[in-house]
Design a protein around this motif. Structure first.
Motif, PDB file in Angstrom:
ATOM      1  N   VAL A  92      36.987  29.656  36.515  1.00  0.00           N
ATOM      2  CA  VAL A  92      35.731  30.415  36.459  1.00  0.00           C
ATOM      3  C   VAL A  92      35.967  31.768  35.794  1.00  0.00           C
ATOM      4  O   VAL A  92      35.181  32.198  34.941  1.00  0.00           O
ATOM      5  N   ALA A  93      37.046  32.455  36.151  1.00  0.00           N
ATOM      6  CA  ALA A  93      37.342  33.752  35.556  1.00  0.00           C
ATOM      7  C   ALA A  93      37.580  33.629  34.052  1.00  0.00           C
ATOM      8  O   ALA A  93      37.130  34.473  33.274  1.00  0.00           O
ATOM      9  N   THR A  94      38.258  32.565  33.634  1.00  0.00           N
ATOM     10  CA  THR A  94      38.493  32.347  32.209  1.00  0.00           C
ATOM     11  C   THR A  94      37.177  32.116  31.476  1.00  0.00           C
ATOM     12  O   THR A  94      36.947  32.682  30.393  1.00  0.00           O
ATOM     13  N   LYS A  95      36.299  31.301  32.044  1.00  0.00           N
ATOM     14  CA  LYS A  95      34.989  31.043  31.421  1.00  0.00           C
ATOM     15  C   LYS A  95      34.170  32.323  31.336  1.00  0.00           C
ATOM     16  O   LYS A  95      33.496  32.570  30.341  1.00  0.00           O
ATOM     17  N   ILE A  96      34.209  33.136  32.380  1.00  0.00           N
ATOM     18  CA  ILE A  96      33.441  34.386  32.377  1.00  0.00           C
ATOM     19  C   ILE A  96      33.973  35.328  31.307  1.00  0.00           C
ATOM     20  O   ILE A  96      33.206  35.979  30.595  1.00  0.00           O
ATOM     21  N   ARG A  97      35.290  35.403  31.171  1.00  0.00           N
ATOM     22  CA  ARG A  97      35.866  36.301  30.156  1.00  0.00           C
ATOM     23  C   ARG A  97      35.583  35.818  28.744  1.00  0.00           C
ATOM     24  O   ARG A  97      35.402  36.618  27.840  1.00  0.00           O
ATOM     25  N   THR A  98      35.567  34.494  28.519  1.00  0.00           N
ATOM     26  CA  THR A  98      35.350  33.988  27.161  1.00  0.00           C
ATOM     27  C   THR A  98      33.878  33.969  26.785  1.00  0.00           C
ATOM     28  O   THR A  98      33.552  34.033  25.602  1.00  0.00           O
ATOM     29  N   HIS A  99      32.966  33.895  27.758  1.00  0.00           N
ATOM     30  CA  HIS A  99      31.523  33.848  27.471  1.00  0.00           C
ATOM     31  C   HIS A  99      30.788  34.871  28.336  1.00  0.00           C
ATOM     32  O   HIS A  99      29.982  34.497  29.192  1.00  0.00           O
ATOM     33  N   PRO A 100      31.008  36.180  28.110  1.00  0.00           N
ATOM     34  CA  PRO A 100      30.381  37.161  29.001  1.00  0.00           C
ATOM     35  C   PRO A 100      28.867  37.199  28.877  1.00  0.00           C
ATOM     36  O   PRO A 100      28.166  37.360  29.862  1.00  0.00           O
ATOM     37  N   TYR A 101      28.336  37.044  27.660  1.00  0.00           N
ATOM     38  CA  TYR A 101      26.881  37.131  27.497  1.00  0.00           C
ATOM     39  C   TYR A 101      26.185  35.916  28.092  1.00  0.00           C
ATOM     40  O   TYR A 101      25.107  36.040  28.664  1.00  0.00           O
ATOM     41  N   GLY A 102      26.783  34.762  27.970  1.00  0.00           N
ATOM     42  CA  GLY A 102      26.226  33.571  28.599  1.00  0.00           C
ATOM     43  C   GLY A 102      26.231  33.696  30.107  1.00  0.00           C
ATOM     44  O   GLY A 102      25.285  33.267  30.788  1.00  0.00           O
ATOM     45  N   SER A 112      34.632  52.595  33.592  1.00  0.00           N
ATOM     46  CA  SER A 112      34.496  51.157  33.820  1.00  0.00           C
ATOM     47  C   SER A 112      35.785  50.385  33.573  1.00  0.00           C
ATOM     48  O   SER A 112      35.903  49.247  34.001  1.00  0.00           O
ATOM     49  N   HIS A 113      36.745  50.962  32.901  1.00  0.00           N
ATOM     50  CA  HIS A 113      38.025  50.290  32.650  1.00  0.00           C
ATOM     51  C   HIS A 113      39.178  51.148  33.172  1.00  0.00           C
ATOM     52  O   HIS A 113      39.924  51.736  32.396  1.00  0.00           O
ATOM     53  N   PRO A 114      39.303  51.249  34.493  1.00  0.00           N
ATOM     54  CA  PRO A 114      40.391  52.067  35.024  1.00  0.00           C
ATOM     55  C   PRO A 114      41.745  51.421  34.760  1.00  0.00           C
ATOM     56  O   PRO A 114      41.866  50.202  34.713  1.00  0.00           O
ATOM     57  N   ARG A 115      42.723  52.235  34.595  1.00  0.00           N
ATOM     58  CA  ARG A 115      44.077  51.735  34.359  1.00  0.00           C
ATOM     59  C   ARG A 115      44.768  51.585  35.716  1.00  0.00           C
ATOM     60  O   ARG A 115      45.397  52.499  36.218  1.00  0.00           O
ATOM     61  N   VAL A 116      44.634  50.397  36.285  1.00  0.00           N
ATOM     62  CA  VAL A 116      45.213  50.104  37.587  1.00  0.00           C
ATOM     63  C   VAL A 116      46.355  49.120  37.386  1.00  0.00           C
ATOM     64  O   VAL A 116      46.188  48.089  36.733  1.00  0.00           O
ATOM     65  N   PRO A 117      47.523  49.419  37.910  1.00  0.00           N
ATOM     66  CA  PRO A 117      48.628  48.483  37.760  1.00  0.00           C
ATOM     67  C   PRO A 117      48.342  47.186  38.508  1.00  0.00           C
ATOM     68  O   PRO A 117      47.730  47.184  39.572  1.00  0.00           O
ATOM     69  N   ARG A 118      48.770  46.096  37.930  1.00  0.00           N
ATOM     70  CA  ARG A 118      48.573  44.778  38.548  1.00  0.00           C
ATOM     71  C   ARG A 118      49.495  44.648  39.755  1.00  0.00           C
ATOM     72  O   ARG A 118      50.653  45.029  39.721  1.00  0.00           O
ATOM     73  N   THR A 119      48.945  44.067  40.813  1.00  0.00           N
ATOM     74  CA  THR A 119      49.754  43.849  42.012  1.00  0.00           C
ATOM     75  C   THR A 119      50.026  42.364  42.160  1.00  0.00           C
ATOM     76  O   THR A 119      49.543  41.541  41.394  1.00  0.00           O
ATOM     77  N   SER A 120      50.756  42.022  43.170  1.00  0.00           N
ATOM     78  CA  SER A 120      51.111  40.620  43.375  1.00  0.00           C
ATOM     79  C   SER A 120      49.947  39.805  43.917  1.00  0.00           C
ATOM     80  O   SER A 120      50.024  38.601  43.987  1.00  0.00           O
ATOM     81  N   THR A 121      48.840  40.455  44.297  1.00  0.00           N
ATOM     82  CA  THR A 121      47.686  39.726  44.810  1.00  0.00           C
ATOM     83  C   THR A 121      46.678  39.434  43.707  1.00  0.00           C
ATOM     84  O   THR A 121      45.531  39.141  43.992  1.00  0.00           O
ATOM     85  N   ALA A 122      47.112  39.499  42.460  1.00  0.00           N
ATOM     86  CA  ALA A 122      46.208  39.218  41.344  1.00  0.00           C
ATOM     87  C   ALA A 122      45.814  37.749  41.362  1.00  0.00           C
ATOM     88  O   ALA A 122      46.346  36.937  42.113  1.00  0.00           O
ATOM     89  N   LEU A 123      44.888  37.392  40.457  1.00  0.00           N
ATOM     90  CA  LEU A 123      44.300  36.052  40.464  1.00  0.00           C
ATOM     91  C   LEU A 123      45.319  34.959  40.166  1.00  0.00           C
ATOM     92  O   LEU A 123      45.158  33.835  40.585  1.00  0.00           O
ATOM     93  N   GLY A 124      46.380  35.255  39.475  1.00  0.00           N
ATOM     94  CA  GLY A 124      47.304  34.215  39.074  1.00  0.00           C
ATOM     95  C   GLY A 124      48.457  33.965  40.022  1.00  0.00           C
ATOM     96  O   GLY A 124      49.320  33.158  39.733  1.00  0.00           O
TER      97      GLY A 124
END
Length: 145
Positions: free
Chosen positions: A107-117, A70-82
């Protein structure tokens, strides 16, 4: 029902059946190991302890494999969210792309900070859509447009 939805439903059903069969098979293997150990001069408590330890080790290995998958080590590319969107020929499109990227980051920040919610809200929304036919018709109508 569309073709991909039917395939998805069949795949989910097959996975559930496979999990049930695997659980029963593991139960029988555990019982067989227990009986085999009990026939030696180990006795029921010792046999139960060994079978329990083997079960815990298998559960630990399964958890480790699930974590690695579930946590593959994939290098970040230039098409990332930021990253900034490609320059559009239309300034309105470029502005809308920027607004969309900012909203997606929030939205991604909120999801990461409140995963159970987030999971709870998604579950509640799914149950609501599943239970209220009028809401389901409204959402289906919106998706078809």
């Amino acid at each position: 029902m569309s073709g991909w939805l039917a395939r998805l439903a069949l795949t989910a059903a097959a996975c559930i059946i496979a999990l049930i069969v695997m659980t029963i098979a593991l139960w029988f293997l555990g019982q067989a190991l227990f009986l085999e150990l009990e026939t030696t001069k180990l006795g029921p408590p010792g046999a139960a302890a060994i079978v329990g330890a083997v079960g815990l080790v298998l559960a630990g290995i399964l958890g480790l494999v699930a974590r690695l998958v579930s946590h593959p080590r994939v290098p970040r590319t230039s098409t990332a969210l930021g990253t900034a969107p490609a320059a559009a020929a239309d300034p309105v499109s470029a502005a809308l792309a920027q607004i969309g990227m900012i909203a997606a980051q929030q939205v991604a920040t909120k999801i990461r900070t409140h995963p159970y919610g987030t999971i709870g809200a998604a579950l509640a929304a799914g149950l609501t859509v599943g239970a209220v036919p009028e809401l389901r018709r409204i959402l289906t109508g919106m998706l078809r447009r």
